[in-house]
Design a protein around this motif. Structure first.
Motif, mmCIF file in Angstrom:
data_model
loop_
_atom_site.group_PDB
_atom_site.id
_atom_site.type_symbol
_atom_site.label_atom_id
_atom_site.label_comp_id
_atom_site.label_asym_id
_atom_site.label_seq_id
_atom_site.Cartn_x
_atom_site.Cartn_y
_atom_site.Cartn_z
ATOM 1 N N ASP A 294 0.602 -1.074 -0.015
ATOM 2 C CA ASP A 294 0.051 0.103 0.056
ATOM 3 C C ASP A 294 0.950 1.183 0.073
ATOM 4 O O ASP A 294 1.525 1.642 1.135
ATOM 5 N N LEU A 295 1.343 1.878 -1.157
ATOM 6 C CA LEU A 295 1.864 3.034 -1.143
ATOM 7 C C LEU A 295 1.108 4.164 -0.586
ATOM 8 O O LEU A 295 2.218 5.340 -0.554
ATOM 9 N N ASP A 296 0.023 4.226 -0.112
ATOM 10 C CA ASP A 296 -0.249 5.397 0.971
ATOM 11 C C ASP A 296 0.250 5.231 2.287
ATOM 12 O O ASP A 296 0.092 5.914 3.059
ATOM 13 N N GLN A 297 1.010 4.013 2.549
ATOM 14 C CA GLN A 297 1.418 3.649 3.836
ATOM 15 C C GLN A 297 3.021 3.797 3.618
ATOM 16 O O GLN A 297 3.764 3.489 2.755
ATOM 17 N N PRO A 298 3.692 4.225 4.736
ATOM 18 C CA PRO A 298 5.327 3.815 4.457
ATOM 19 C C PRO A 298 5.825 2.842 4.302
ATOM 20 O O PRO A 298 5.299 1.657 4.378
ATOM 21 N N VAL A 299 7.006 2.976 3.132
ATOM 22 C CA VAL A 299 7.504 1.526 2.794
ATOM 23 C C VAL A 299 9.211 1.831 2.998
ATOM 24 O O VAL A 299 9.486 2.858 3.152
ATOM 25 N N GLY A 300 9.660 0.733 3.389
ATOM 26 C CA GLY A 300 11.330 0.570 3.440
ATOM 27 C C GLY A 300 11.849 0.325 1.850
ATOM 28 O O GLY A 300 11.703 -0.821 1.579
ATOM 29 N N LEU A 301 12.449 1.306 1.370
ATOM 30 C CA LEU A 301 13.176 0.900 -0.149
ATOM 31 C C LEU A 301 14.465 0.707 0.173
ATOM 32 O O LEU A 301 15.117 1.324 1.010
#
Length: 280
Positions: free
Chosen positions: A162-169
């Protein structure tokens, strides 16, 4: 390597995977890393170029291990202290001990991870060997960092994260494979701009300023193997983070980023810059 070939066949027989050419006749960075880490999923062209690199930098196998150790520390930090539950791992590499989903889901069993790599052998192994643990999810995309828009639009990614929530890239030892004329900073920025505030990015990159003579020799060897390799200075690596807030200790040698077993005697012994940053 009959066992490895059998695993790859099983992975490629997955109906979700299109038929792809494994291209074991040319070296690939993921398989070279597998060779340096002592793995078995590598072929003569990978080993030949890997040995050429080792002639220029005798400690390159140690550097590969240190790079892998950074990935583990960064993912543990993100899944633990930072509270991240979604991960996008670009340039996955051959599955080995301490994969992103294993580390993340050990800390937070509900973590979701999407892996991206452009080597079909990586994808085959991923499909055959990697399973999610706990209540988390793990997915895989055969794609290229040169086309970040396609990565972001892939239904596997949008169905997992869900890209509306934080992601670790994580961009660990992959940006050096993008030449300046292919705009690596812009490619990274497309991915970073798509992420929500509170997201993080973790980067490692070989440094041009640790041992310029050795790095020049490695670049020459890579060119002979038809591989792009671009070491960059600390300032050039720091540029990837843009206006994101760097996590302490900032952009430092990979061995010096939050070591878990005490400060190394010589943090610059592995010629990689590293850092983690948070999107405000």
């Amino acid at each position: 390597m009959p066992d490895d070939i059998e695993w790859m066949k099983r992975g490629l027989e997955d109906p979700a995977i299109e038929r792809v050419d494994l291209r074991i006749d040319i070296p690939h960075s993921a398989r070279m890393y597998d060779f340096w880490l002592g793995g078995k999923t590598n072929f003569p062209p990978d080993r030949a170029l890997g040995e050429a690199f080792e002639q220029a930098i005798p400690s390159i196998k140690v550097m590969a291990r240190e790079n892998r150790r950074f990935l583990g520390r960064a993912v543990r930090y993100l899944a633990g202290e930072a509270g991240i539950r979604q991960f996008l791992d670009i340039g996955t590499g051959i599955p080995t001990e301490g994969n992103t989903h294993e580390v993340a889901q050990t800390t937070a069993p509900d973590s979701r991870v999407v892996y991206v790599d452009n080597d079909p052998i990586v994808l085959a192994h991923a499909r055959a060997l990697m399973d999610s643990t706990g209540s988390g999810r793990t997915a895989y995309i055969h794609a290229d960092l040169l086309e970040p828009e396609k990565i972001l639009a892939d239904p596997i990614l949008t169905g997992t994260l869900d890209l509306d929530q934080p992601v670790g890239l994580t961009l660990v030892a992959v940006l050096m494979l993008v030449a300046d004329h292919d705009a690596p900073w812009a490619k990274a920025r497309v991915l970073m701009d798509a992420l929500a505030p509170g997201s993080y990015v973790a980067i490692t990159h070989p440094g041009a300023d640790f041992n310029p003579t050795a790095m020049a020799a490695v670049v020459e060897a890579a060119a002979k193997g038809n591989m792009t390799l671009v070491p960059r200075t600390r300032d050039e690596v720091a540029r990837f983070f843009g206006d994101w807030e760097l996590v302490d200790p900032g952009v430092v040698p990979v061995m010096g980023w939050r070591p878990e077993d005490g400060e190394p005697a010589d943090p610059a012994a592995a010629y990689y810059w590293s850092g983690v940053a948070r999107k405000r």
